[in-house]
Design an enzyme around this catalytic site. Sequence first.
Site, PDB file in Angstrom:
ATOM      1  N   HIS A   1      -3.622  30.091  57.146  1.00 44.25           N
ATOM      2  CA  HIS A   1      -4.826  30.379  56.380  1.00 44.25           C
ATOM      3  C   HIS A   1      -4.622  31.691  55.605  1.00 44.25           C
ATOM      4  CE1 HIS A   1      -8.957  31.855  55.747  1.00 44.25           C
ATOM      5  NE2 HIS A   1      -9.323  30.588  55.761  1.00 44.25           N
ATOM      6  N   PRO A   2      -5.289  31.881  54.460  1.00 45.20           N
ATOM      7  CA  PRO A   2      -5.027  33.077  53.646  1.00 45.20           C
ATOM      8  C   PRO A   2      -5.191  34.419  54.345  1.00 45.20           C
ATOM      9  CG  PRO A   2      -6.172  31.457  52.336  1.00 45.20           C
ATOM     10  CD  PRO A   2      -6.113  30.903  53.727  1.00 45.20           C
ATOM     11  N   VAL A   3      -6.048  34.527  55.369  1.00 43.26           N
ATOM     12  CA  VAL A   3      -6.177  35.836  56.026  1.00 43.26           C
ATOM     13  C   VAL A   3      -5.138  36.044  57.123  1.00 43.26           C
ATOM     14  CG1 VAL A   3      -8.643  36.041  55.542  1.00 43.26           C
ATOM     15  CG2 VAL A   3      -7.896  35.023  57.708  1.00 43.26           C
ATOM     16  N   LYS A   4      -4.301  35.043  57.390  1.00 47.83           N
ATOM     17  CA  LYS A   4      -3.279  35.189  58.416  1.00 47.83           C
ATOM     18  C   LYS A   4      -2.067  35.945  57.862  1.00 47.83           C
ATOM     19  CE  LYS A   4      -5.509  32.870  61.639  1.00 47.83           C
ATOM     20  NZ  LYS A   4      -6.595  32.171  60.968  1.00 47.83           N
ATOM     21  N   ILE A   5      -1.010  36.016  58.656  1.00 52.72           N
ATOM     22  CA  ILE A   5       0.142  36.872  58.320  1.00 52.72           C
ATOM     23  C   ILE A   5       0.854  36.377  57.063  1.00 52.72           C
ATOM     24  CG2 ILE A   5       2.213  37.985  59.211  1.00 52.72           C
ATOM     25  CD1 ILE A   5      -0.349  38.541  60.853  1.00 52.72           C
TER      26      ILE A   5
END
Length: 379
Positions: free
Chosen positions: A185-189
């Site tokens: 997901h975009p907020v992950k690493i």
Amino acid sequence: MIPYGRQNISDDDIAAVVDVLRSEWLTQGPGIASFEQAVAAACQAQHAVAVSNATAALHIACLALDVGPGDLVWTSPNTFVASANCARYCGADVDFVDIDPQTLNISVERLAEKLALARLAGRLPKVVIPVHFSGRSCDMRAIGQLAREYGFRVIEDASHAVGASHEGVPVGACQYSDVTVFSFHPVKIITTGEGGMLLSNDPALAKRLVRLRTHGIAQGSDEMVSTPQGPWEYQQIELGFNYRMTNLQAALGQSQLARLPQFIARRRELVRQYHELLADLPIVLPQPSEESAWHLYPIRVAAERRLEVFSRLRAADVWVQVHYIPVHTQPYYRNLGFKTGDFPEAEHYFAEAFSLPLFYDLTDEEQQCVVELLREALS
């Protein structure tokens, strides 16, 4: 506005996606297998299976381990609802194990106690899903020992932990688990826009995961139940899903993966700075770790002040967030019989916690601004 998390997209990432747009392969294509092989190599795992998102990954991981009606799956209450919902999708019952107040991960001590009682009651879990909260690995060696003693299977929910390690080995190597799940997901690493990955060292399990992500359709004649009549033939041999990753997503993911060490190094640097800058404030900081991927930086303030401080930061355009509302307190799970007080450590943590901004592009100046605003809100 300073968000709690945000992706970083480089010119190389854009070029990788454009190359796919100009190719013949937009949905399924060779980039998916290439990305899978790259992730498997980075994690020292034998097999990797790319899917549309981490929730899909958790779902088919449960299915591949034959979770179904009458079975029991345990996980942490300090997680997003998907860690529990995946078992419910399969018709299984769900229960939770309280967290360690220091690591905020599933407590091995509570797990051992609960397993001993469950064996006496004749109701052991079929699968346990430890969640690597904020990017820090659970004590997988201890969980693996309990798995051997009590006979349950293990799915590591490592959605937060791409790039983390445990005892010097990359998270995803599946030393003590059957399957590991990552989120992109975009907020992950690293990100593929949306996307997930399953890793395993079991070739039969990996083959079934591939089948389940593609409608339950056999991928080769060796899996088919009858001799194919021609090269056009495909056979659906079980009920699967359309959980496939696209070639576009895989291209972005593989480009991002090349910068994973850079992403992790900057996150760890920002965490060290937070620890130094916040040391004198009346808050509880997360336990230090040089092996965490640091997806989140959760702090704790006095429960009676949490809403006030949270609101002041939001009003100043610092978009802090709470991770997580304990799953067992959600209305759906309350309707299944869970109640406030069932898992006190997770509830106590939730009452005090929120996450400060932490992402690769967060500048030192922005971080200093966050700290100053937090200091003002607490004064």
